[in-house]
Design an enzyme around this catalytic site. Structure first.
Site, PDB file in Angstrom:
ATOM      1  N   ARG A  13     -88.055 -75.898  42.242  1.00 36.86           N
ATOM      2  CA  ARG A  13     -86.657 -76.195  41.915  1.00 36.86           C
ATOM      3  C   ARG A  13     -85.651 -75.180  42.474  1.00 36.86           C
ATOM      4  O   ARG A  13     -84.451 -75.404  42.441  1.00 36.86           O
ATOM      5  CB  ARG A  13     -86.496 -76.313  40.387  1.00 36.86           C
ATOM      6  CG  ARG A  13     -87.005 -77.636  39.855  1.00 36.86           C
ATOM      7  CD  ARG A  13     -87.183 -77.598  38.355  1.00 36.86           C
ATOM      8  NE  ARG A  13     -88.341 -76.779  37.954  1.00 36.86           N
ATOM      9  CZ  ARG A  13     -88.682 -76.523  36.711  1.00 36.86           C
ATOM     10  NH1 ARG A  13     -87.954 -76.988  35.720  1.00 36.86           N
ATOM     11  NH2 ARG A  13     -89.753 -75.790  36.435  1.00 36.86           N
ATOM     12  N   LYS A  20     -90.104 -67.665  44.591  1.00 33.41           N
ATOM     13  CA  LYS A  20     -89.198 -67.548  43.437  1.00 33.41           C
ATOM     14  C   LYS A  20     -89.099 -66.121  42.913  1.00 33.41           C
ATOM     15  O   LYS A  20     -88.001 -65.622  42.652  1.00 33.41           O
ATOM     16  CB  LYS A  20     -89.660 -68.493  42.323  1.00 33.41           C
ATOM     17  CG  LYS A  20     -88.817 -68.376  41.063  1.00 33.41           C
ATOM     18  CD  LYS A  20     -88.966 -69.558  40.148  1.00 33.41           C
ATOM     19  CE  LYS A  20     -90.203 -69.500  39.300  1.00 33.41           C
ATOM     20  NZ  LYS A  20     -90.257 -70.620  38.340  1.00 33.41           N
ATOM     21  N   GLY A  77    -103.357 -73.945  38.094  1.00 36.05           N
ATOM     22  CA  GLY A  77    -102.830 -73.796  36.741  1.00 36.05           C
ATOM     23  C   GLY A  77    -102.852 -72.351  36.256  1.00 36.05           C
ATOM     24  O   GLY A  77    -103.480 -71.479  36.871  1.00 36.05           O
ATOM     25  N   ASP A 102     -91.419 -64.718  36.603  1.00 34.74           N
ATOM     26  CA  ASP A 102     -90.073 -65.293  36.732  1.00 34.74           C
ATOM     27  C   ASP A 102     -89.247 -65.135  35.461  1.00 34.74           C
ATOM     28  O   ASP A 102     -88.259 -65.830  35.262  1.00 34.74           O
ATOM     29  CB  ASP A 102     -90.171 -66.775  37.119  1.00 34.74           C
ATOM     30  CG  ASP A 102     -90.864 -67.612  36.056  1.00 34.74           C
ATOM     31  OD1 ASP A 102     -91.345 -67.046  35.059  1.00 34.74           O
ATOM     32  OD2 ASP A 102     -90.926 -68.844  36.230  1.00 34.74           O
ATOM     33  N   GLY A 139     -94.053 -75.165  26.259  1.00 32.77           N
ATOM     34  CA  GLY A 139     -95.194 -75.532  25.431  1.00 32.77           C
ATOM     35  C   GLY A 139     -94.796 -75.348  23.966  1.00 32.77           C
ATOM     36  O   GLY A 139     -94.144 -74.373  23.617  1.00 32.77           O
ATOM     37  N   GLU A 154     -98.407 -78.707  25.712  1.00 31.71           N
ATOM     38  CA  GLU A 154     -97.404 -78.725  26.778  1.00 31.71           C
ATOM     39  C   GLU A 154     -96.504 -79.946  26.657  1.00 31.71           C
ATOM     40  O   GLU A 154     -96.909 -80.988  26.135  1.00 31.71           O
ATOM     41  CB  GLU A 154     -98.115 -78.740  28.145  1.00 31.71           C
ATOM     42  CG  GLU A 154     -98.816 -77.445  28.487  1.00 31.71           C
ATOM     43  CD  GLU A 154     -97.881 -76.250  28.439  1.00 31.71           C
ATOM     44  OE1 GLU A 154     -96.943 -76.189  29.252  1.00 31.71           O
ATOM     45  OE2 GLU A 154     -98.074 -75.372  27.580  1.00 31.71           O
ATOM     46  N   ARG A 299     -73.838 -49.889  46.582  1.00 37.59           N
ATOM     47  CA  ARG A 299     -74.922 -50.768  47.022  1.00 37.59           C
ATOM     48  C   ARG A 299     -76.324 -50.254  46.761  1.00 37.59           C
ATOM     49  O   ARG A 299     -77.310 -50.825  47.228  1.00 37.59           O
ATOM     50  CB  ARG A 299     -74.747 -51.076  48.503  1.00 37.59           C
ATOM     51  CG  ARG A 299     -73.614 -52.056  48.772  1.00 37.59           C
ATOM     52  CD  ARG A 299     -73.374 -52.214  50.245  1.00 37.59           C
ATOM     53  NE  ARG A 299     -74.619 -52.297  50.986  1.00 37.59           N
ATOM     54  CZ  ARG A 299     -74.768 -51.928  52.246  1.00 37.59           C
ATOM     55  NH1 ARG A 299     -73.748 -51.444  52.915  1.00 37.59           N
ATOM     56  NH2 ARG A 299     -75.929 -52.027  52.844  1.00 37.59           N
ATOM     57  N   ASN A 343     -62.039 -34.260  50.126  1.00 38.92           N
ATOM     58  CA  ASN A 343     -61.108 -35.388  50.054  1.00 38.92           C
ATOM     59  C   ASN A 343     -61.321 -36.282  51.268  1.00 38.92           C
ATOM     60  O   ASN A 343     -61.295 -35.817  52.403  1.00 38.92           O
ATOM     61  CB  ASN A 343     -59.662 -34.910  49.995  1.00 38.92           C
ATOM     62  CG  ASN A 343     -58.759 -36.064  49.590  1.00 38.92           C
ATOM     63  OD1 ASN A 343     -58.838 -36.583  48.478  1.00 38.92           O
ATOM     64  ND2 ASN A 343     -57.943 -36.515  50.529  1.00 38.92           N
TER      65      ASN A 343
HETATM   66  C1  UD1 Z   1     -95.868 -72.234  30.967  1.00 40.60           C
HETATM   67  C2  UD1 Z   1     -96.736 -72.508  29.721  1.00 40.60           C
HETATM   68  C3  UD1 Z   1     -95.823 -73.013  28.591  1.00 40.60           C
HETATM   69  C4  UD1 Z   1     -94.740 -71.994  28.318  1.00 40.60           C
HETATM   70  C5  UD1 Z   1     -93.963 -71.656  29.590  1.00 40.60           C
HETATM   71  C6  UD1 Z   1     -93.031 -70.496  29.310  1.00 40.60           C
HETATM   72  C7  UD1 Z   1     -98.957 -73.156  30.516  1.00 40.60           C
HETATM   73  C8  UD1 Z   1     -99.894 -74.277  30.716  1.00 40.60           C
HETATM   74  N1  UD1 Z   1     -97.763 -73.467  30.037  1.00 40.60           N
HETATM   75  O1  UD1 Z   1     -95.307 -73.478  31.364  1.00 40.60           O
HETATM   76  O2  UD1 Z   1     -96.584 -73.226  27.429  1.00 40.60           O
HETATM   77  O3  UD1 Z   1     -93.845 -72.506  27.328  1.00 40.60           O
HETATM   78  O4  UD1 Z   1     -94.865 -71.269  30.641  1.00 40.60           O
HETATM   79  O5  UD1 Z   1     -92.202 -70.246  30.412  1.00 40.60           O
HETATM   80  O6  UD1 Z   1     -99.317 -72.027  30.748  1.00 40.60           O
HETATM   81  N2  UD1 Z   1     -98.576 -69.869  38.002  1.00 40.60           N
HETATM   82  C9  UD1 Z   1     -99.592 -69.336  38.771  1.00 40.60           C
HETATM   83  N3  UD1 Z   1    -100.611 -70.129  39.199  1.00 40.60           N
HETATM   84  C10 UD1 Z   1    -100.678 -71.453  38.877  1.00 40.60           C
HETATM   85  C11 UD1 Z   1     -99.642 -71.984  38.080  1.00 40.60           C
HETATM   86  C12 UD1 Z   1     -98.611 -71.165  37.664  1.00 40.60           C
HETATM   87  O7  UD1 Z   1     -99.573 -68.137  39.081  1.00 40.60           O
HETATM   88  O8  UD1 Z   1    -101.639 -72.098  39.295  1.00 40.60           O
HETATM   89  C13 UD1 Z   1     -97.495 -68.999  37.545  1.00 40.60           C
HETATM   90  C14 UD1 Z   1     -96.118 -69.422  37.994  1.00 40.60           C
HETATM   91  O9  UD1 Z   1     -95.784 -68.804  39.220  1.00 40.60           O
HETATM   92  C15 UD1 Z   1     -95.232 -68.917  36.859  1.00 40.60           C
HETATM   93  C16 UD1 Z   1     -96.147 -68.959  35.648  1.00 40.60           C
HETATM   94  O10 UD1 Z   1     -97.468 -69.019  36.144  1.00 40.60           O
HETATM   95  O11 UD1 Z   1     -94.812 -67.586  37.065  1.00 40.60           O
HETATM   96  C17 UD1 Z   1     -95.884 -70.150  34.737  1.00 40.60           C
HETATM   97  O12 UD1 Z   1     -96.085 -71.320  35.469  1.00 40.60           O
HETATM   98  P1  UD1 Z   1     -95.133 -72.562  35.297  1.00 40.60           P
HETATM   99  O13 UD1 Z   1     -95.614 -73.667  36.161  1.00 40.60           O
HETATM  100  O14 UD1 Z   1     -93.717 -72.152  35.430  1.00 40.60           O
HETATM  101  O15 UD1 Z   1     -95.456 -72.945  33.787  1.00 40.60           O
HETATM  102  P2  UD1 Z   1     -94.540 -73.720  32.790  1.00 40.60           P
HETATM  103  O16 UD1 Z   1     -94.599 -75.166  33.075  1.00 40.60           O
HETATM  104  O17 UD1 Z   1     -93.209 -73.090  32.756  1.00 40.60           O
END
Ligand code: UD1
Ligand code: MG
Length: 421
Positions: A13, A20, A77, A102, A139, A154, A299, A343
């Site tokens: 996004r 990101k 995941g 993030d 979640g 989730e 800066r 100065n």
């Molecule tokens: C996740 C949680 C959710 C929580 C939310 C809080 C899970 C299944 N869900 O959802 O319960 O409320 O965060 O912000 O954990 N990432 C990886 N590898 C992957 C997938 C993701 O490193 O394979 C990292 C992403 O870069 C990110 C973080 O994990 O920094 C969370 O992933 P994201 O897809 O944003 O999870 P959410 O859907 O936000």
């Protein structure tokens, strides 16, 4: 204590070529905020990289010596992401804190309170939760009738009823590693997104009779996650407000908080006044009793001692400025070392960059130097103690103590020239 920071996701996004976690708030990447906040808590951290891994690895390796990057490819995941670290922690006996790359607003104090809570109740798995008005995309925290934690569902797997729950998973965990590490080889992808969910460790813990708990964070701002450019702007604003409020508590006058931007890594002494429309990014140290702005731009890597004045439309980068020195108007000061009681006249420029060689060089102004208006100091150059530079000077050689350097063409006044012509 170890920490794992999840940063392999794509950040779709953001609609960006940049990963990101490398998007910046006041000249520091989001991931930098998270790493700075865990560095005093964990003796070693692992950043999970995947999408544009090389760029993230480069940032980590250049800036953090006790942080390792671990590649996750493909990204299956959040649970899969954490499992990538298992080979690095085979013999580790202690706690592991997991955070998202993030979410830059989390503070060291909150992390300490969180870990303290986890330890004080002898918890095996502690998840940070918070209550939000609009829980969409988070979640949801599901609790038993006796209020104990049951599982996390989730958004995409939640029933209509579950979607109304306002207690959400903040995405921060503290784990007793020895008791939980086996979970990561037992997670399944039996869910709406077909991913290995980290959140499933809650249910796993319950099944395996572990102590599973939630720590409810009162200040939900701290777990604000960034998924879009609008989120980035909002987080920047929250971060800035927090900083300005703290500075005011510490005795700094901020004339107009609405138009002032000061980075988290800027230290400012008491009785300094920051005038409107000032933008201070990166790492800086400003002393006591200074006047900065209006319309000043610092800066980063700027060190300013006490009683210094940096005025309108003055830009300063990577420079040290000693006490009682003024740069009041329309100047650029870069890669410089400036003494005290100096100065710097209006419109003075340090010409620090040679575009042919691409080399940046230093300008040194010793104590009591006076630079006339509109001077160009072509670096590398040293103006020794007490020397003066005449207005309009283009200074390409070092100037000895107490000398006057002047490069002006002689003034000619042609009497009645206008009338005659
Ligand atoms: C996740 C949680 C959710 C929580 C939310 C809080 C899970 C299944 N869900 O959802 O319960 O409320 O965060 O912000 O954990 N990432 C990886 N590898 C992957 C997938 C993701 O490193 O394979 C990292 C992403 O870069 C990110 C973080 O994990 O920094 C969370 O992933 P994201 O897809 O944003 O999870 P959410 O859907 O936000
Ligand atoms: Mg997601």
């Amino acid at each position: 204590m170890k920490s794992i920071i999840l940063a392999a996701g794509k950040g779709t996004r953001m609609k960006s070529d940049l990963p990101k976690v490398l998007h910046e708030i006041m000249a520091k990447p989001l991931l930098g905020y998270v790493l700075d906040n865990v560095k005093n808590i964990a003796d070693e951290s692992f950043v999970i990289v995947g999408h544009q891994a090389e760029a993230v690895e480069k940032f980590v390796n250049q800036n953090y010596s006790n942080v390792k990057t671990v590649l996750q490819s493909p990204q299956l995941g959040t649970g899969h992401a954490v499992s990538m670290v298992c080979p690095h922690l085979v013999d580790f006996d202690g706690e592991v804190v997991i955070l998202c790359g993030d979410s830059p607003l989390i503070t060291e104090k909150t992390l300490r309170d969180f870990v303290q809570y986890h330890k004080s109740i002898n918890s095996d798995i502690t998840v940070m939760s918070t209550i939000v008005e609009n829980p969409t995309n988070y979640g949801r925290i599901i609790r038993d009738i006796d209020n104990s934690l049951e599982c996390i569902v989730e958004e995409k797997d939640a029933s209509v009823e579950q979607k109304n729950i306002k207690e959400v998973n903040a995405g921060i965990y503290c784990l007793n590693w020895n008791k939980i590490k086996d979970a990561f080889s037992q997670l399944t992808t039996n869910n709406a997104q077909g991913e290995y969910y980290l959140t499933d460790i809650i249910e796993w813990g319950k099944l395996n009779k572990l102590s599973v708990n939630a720590f409810i964070l009162a200040n939900k701002e701290e777990v604000y996650g960034i998924n879009s450019r609008a989120n980035l702007a909002e987080a920047t604003k929250m971060m800035n407000e927090r900083k300005l409020n703290q500075l005011m508590v510490d005795g700094v006058t901020i004339v107009d908080p609405g138009s002032t931007w000061i980075s988290e890594d800027t230290v400012i002494g008491s009785d300094t006044i920051i005038y409107p429309s000032t933008y201070i990014e990166g790492k800086n140290k400003i002393g006591k009793n200074c006047k900065i702005g209006p319309f000043a731009h610092l800066r980063g890597d700027v060190e300013i001692a006490d009683n210094v004045k940096i005025g309108n439309f003055v830009e300063v980068k990577k420079s040290k400025i000693n006490s009682n020195t003024n740069a009041g108007h329309l100047s650029y000061i870069g890669d410089s070392e400036i003494g005290s009681h100096v100065n710097i006249g209006a419109g003075t420029i340090t010409a620090n960059y040679n575009p042919l060689t691409k080399v940046k060089s230093k300008t040194i102004l010793e104590d009591n130097v006076k630079i006339g208006s509109n001077a160009v100091l072509v670096a590398p150059v040293v103006i020794e103690e007490g020397a003066n530079v005449g207005a309009g000077g283009v200074i390409t050689k070092n100037v000895k103590s107490w000398a006057l350097a002047i490069t002006r063409a002689p003034l000619r006044v042609l009497e009645n020239w206008v009338k005659k012509n």
